[in-house]
Design a protein around this motif. Sequence first.
Motif, PDB file in Angstrom:
ATOM      1  N   SER A 195       0.803  -1.224   0.000  1.00  0.00           N
ATOM      2  CA  SER A 195       0.000   0.000   0.000  1.00  0.00           C
ATOM      3  C   SER A 195       0.836   1.273   0.000  1.00  0.00           C
ATOM      4  CB  SER A 195      -0.921   0.037   1.232  1.00  0.00           C
ATOM      5  OG  SER A 195      -1.727  -1.101   1.309  1.00  0.00           O
ATOM      6  N   PHE A 196       1.949   1.239   0.755  1.00  0.00           N
ATOM      7  CA  PHE A 196       2.703   2.456   1.015  1.00  0.00           C
ATOM      8  C   PHE A 196       4.161   2.335   0.585  1.00  0.00           C
ATOM      9  CE2 PHE A 196      -0.526   1.930   4.390  1.00  0.00           C
ATOM     10  CZ  PHE A 196      -1.313   3.048   4.129  1.00  0.00           C
ATOM     11  N   ASP A 197       4.827   3.490   0.516  1.00  0.00           N
ATOM     12  CA  ASP A 197       6.269   3.480   0.323  1.00  0.00           C
ATOM     13  C   ASP A 197       6.932   2.989   1.606  1.00  0.00           C
ATOM     14  OD1 ASP A 197       5.926   5.622   2.027  1.00  0.00           O
ATOM     15  OD2 ASP A 197       7.091   7.033   0.843  1.00  0.00           O
ATOM     16  N   LYS A 198       8.246   2.849   1.585  1.00  0.00           N
ATOM     17  CA  LYS A 198       8.947   2.258   2.732  1.00  0.00           C
ATOM     18  C   LYS A 198       8.732   3.046   4.020  1.00  0.00           C
ATOM     19  CE  LYS A 198      13.434   0.414   4.124  1.00  0.00           C
ATOM     20  NZ  LYS A 198      14.829   0.145   3.707  1.00  0.00           N
ATOM     21  N   LYS A 199       8.644   4.365   3.904  1.00  0.00           N
ATOM     22  CA  LYS A 199       8.438   5.193   5.093  1.00  0.00           C
ATOM     23  C   LYS A 199       7.004   5.112   5.611  1.00  0.00           C
ATOM     24  CE  LYS A 199      12.084   8.442   3.815  1.00  0.00           C
ATOM     25  NZ  LYS A 199      12.398   9.831   3.389  1.00  0.00           N
ATOM     26  N   GLY A 200       6.076   4.656   4.762  1.00  0.00           N
ATOM     27  CA  GLY A 200       4.684   4.579   5.187  1.00  0.00           C
ATOM     28  C   GLY A 200       3.986   5.916   5.139  1.00  0.00           C
ATOM     29  N   ILE A 201       4.485   6.817   4.321  1.00  0.00           N
ATOM     30  CA  ILE A 201       3.898   8.160   4.221  1.00  0.00           C
ATOM     31  C   ILE A 201       3.124   8.310   2.915  1.00  0.00           C
ATOM     32  CG2 ILE A 201       4.436  10.618   4.030  1.00  0.00           C
ATOM     33  CD1 ILE A 201       6.841  10.083   5.875  1.00  0.00           C
ATOM     34  N   ARG A 202       3.734   7.922   1.812  1.00  0.00           N
ATOM     35  CA  ARG A 202       3.088   8.075   0.507  1.00  0.00           C
ATOM     36  C   ARG A 202       2.274   6.830   0.178  1.00  0.00           C
ATOM     37  NH1 ARG A 202       4.375   6.434  -4.537  1.00  0.00           N
ATOM     38  NH2 ARG A 202       6.421   5.651  -3.852  1.00  0.00           N
ATOM     39  N   VAL A 203       1.011   7.040  -0.270  1.00  0.00           N
ATOM     40  CA  VAL A 203       0.182   5.927  -0.721  1.00  0.00           C
ATOM     41  C   VAL A 203       0.699   5.491  -2.086  1.00  0.00           C
ATOM     42  CG1 VAL A 203      -2.133   5.167  -1.369  1.00  0.00           C
ATOM     43  CG2 VAL A 203      -1.834   6.744   0.548  1.00  0.00           C
ATOM     44  N   LYS A 204       1.257   4.300  -2.143  1.00  0.00           N
ATOM     45  CA  LYS A 204       1.882   3.793  -3.363  1.00  0.00           C
ATOM     46  C   LYS A 204       0.862   3.175  -4.306  1.00  0.00           C
ATOM     47  CE  LYS A 204       4.393   0.055  -3.091  1.00  0.00           C
ATOM     48  NZ  LYS A 204       5.494  -0.870  -2.733  1.00  0.00           N
ATOM     49  N   LYS A 205      -0.114   2.486  -3.717  1.00  0.00           N
ATOM     50  CA  LYS A 205      -1.118   1.809  -4.524  1.00  0.00           C
ATOM     51  C   LYS A 205      -2.434   1.765  -3.760  1.00  0.00           C
ATOM     52  CE  LYS A 205      -1.652  -2.305  -7.425  1.00  0.00           C
ATOM     53  NZ  LYS A 205      -1.048  -3.600  -7.830  1.00  0.00           N
ATOM     54  N   LYS A 206      -3.534   2.033  -4.472  1.00  0.00           N
ATOM     55  CA  LYS A 206      -4.857   2.025  -3.843  1.00  0.00           C
ATOM     56  C   LYS A 206      -5.561   0.698  -4.098  1.00  0.00           C
ATOM     57  CE  LYS A 206      -5.364   7.027  -4.374  1.00  0.00           C
ATOM     58  NZ  LYS A 206      -6.192   8.137  -4.926  1.00  0.00           N
ATOM     59  N   GLY A 207      -6.597   0.445  -3.312  1.00  0.00           N
ATOM     60  CA  GLY A 207      -7.382  -0.765  -3.487  1.00  0.00           C
ATOM     61  C   GLY A 207      -6.743  -2.013  -2.922  1.00  0.00           C
ATOM     62  N   ILE A 208      -5.773  -1.834  -2.029  1.00  0.00           N
ATOM     63  CA  ILE A 208      -5.080  -2.980  -1.426  1.00  0.00           C
ATOM     64  C   ILE A 208      -5.811  -3.429  -0.162  1.00  0.00           C
ATOM     65  CG2 ILE A 208      -2.935  -3.761  -0.338  1.00  0.00           C
ATOM     66  CD1 ILE A 208      -2.683  -3.350  -3.335  1.00  0.00           C
ATOM     67  N   LEU A 209      -5.937  -4.728   0.010  1.00  0.00           N
ATOM     68  CA  LEU A 209      -6.514  -5.269   1.240  1.00  0.00           C
ATOM     69  C   LEU A 209      -5.410  -5.392   2.278  1.00  0.00           C
ATOM     70  CD1 LEU A 209      -8.898  -6.482   2.809  1.00  0.00           C
ATOM     71  CD2 LEU A 209      -8.250  -8.717   1.896  1.00  0.00           C
ATOM     72  N   GLN A 210      -5.477  -4.552   3.291  1.00  0.00           N
ATOM     73  CA  GLN A 210      -4.540  -4.640   4.404  1.00  0.00           C
ATOM     74  C   GLN A 210      -5.166  -5.514   5.496  1.00  0.00           C
ATOM     75  OE1 GLN A 210      -4.764  -0.526   5.282  1.00  0.00           O
ATOM     76  NE2 GLN A 210      -3.327   0.117   3.701  1.00  0.00           N
ATOM     77  N   SER A 211      -4.340  -6.082   6.339  1.00  0.00           N
ATOM     78  CA  SER A 211      -4.878  -6.904   7.426  1.00  0.00           C
ATOM     79  C   SER A 211      -4.085  -6.702   8.706  1.00  0.00           C
ATOM     80  CB  SER A 211      -4.873  -8.392   7.042  1.00  0.00           C
ATOM     81  OG  SER A 211      -3.562  -8.873   6.884  1.00  0.00           O
ATOM     82  N   MET A 212      -4.792  -6.820   9.805  1.00  0.00           N
ATOM     83  CA  MET A 212      -4.168  -6.775  11.126  1.00  0.00           C
ATOM     84  C   MET A 212      -4.869  -7.801  12.018  1.00  0.00           C
ATOM     85  SD  MET A 212      -3.782  -3.623  13.876  1.00  0.00           S
ATOM     86  CE  MET A 212      -2.998  -2.586  12.652  1.00  0.00           C
TER      87      MET A 212
END
Length: 268
Positions: A195-212
Amino acid sequence: MGLFTKNPFGHNLFLKKWLIRIMALITHQRYKGFNTLEIEGSEVIRNLPDTKVLFVSNHQTYFADVVAMFHVFNASLKGRDDNIRNIGYIWKPKLNMYYVAAAETMKKNLLAKILAYAGSISIERTWRSEGKEVNRQVKMSDITNIGTALDDGWVVTFPQGTTTPWKPLRKGTAHIIKRYKPIVVPVVIDGFRRSFDKKGIRVKKKGILQSMVIKEPLDIDYENESVESIIEKLEYAIEQHPSFLKVISEKDLLALEEENKLRKWRNG
């Protein structure tokens, strides 16, 4: 809570509350709009005591992982069942929540400093500094600060110390567990790397299913269990034990490594 009340690290809680509120408003769409965050284990969060809890998780980005946890933990405490709908849960956030991070990362820019004020326990890494391998002694003040945070509330740590998967866990985490005897709650995350770049700041790709996935607390014999045994238990719990590589195809593993190289090049 008074206007000038501070936590054990000297941070003004009124200011910290507003920082968390503002950052939550800014980031909410990253998990509930641009992408979808699938959550399991909200009931585990609600059953935990207010202090002396250590969350141990795998790591995929510098900041997006822990920001997501701030959302999920606060939503769970406000009665949300495995979702972060209705961001009103952040109006009264849990203020005694901390996360362990590398000191050099939290000093790089204004955003990092703001995130640090919101709850970072900044430590000096013993194995890596400014992109180079090092070998130095653990600072006892860092260990003490983690203990202080546990006495005050909840602490999130990423014991691999890197966003690269399948790396060995640092033994310091096991030493902290044996020394301070916290409740240890494993958390397994996925999708943040895509979903994100390495820093977790920029949204790299949308529509991703994240899980926790928040798992039940581990059963640990603080007095008699060895450091090695605790590390192995943590590796299995956060699904980073070498045996998990056996169920991943070589093609998928190579693709993941190539993606990590690209992310490192783009953010180096």
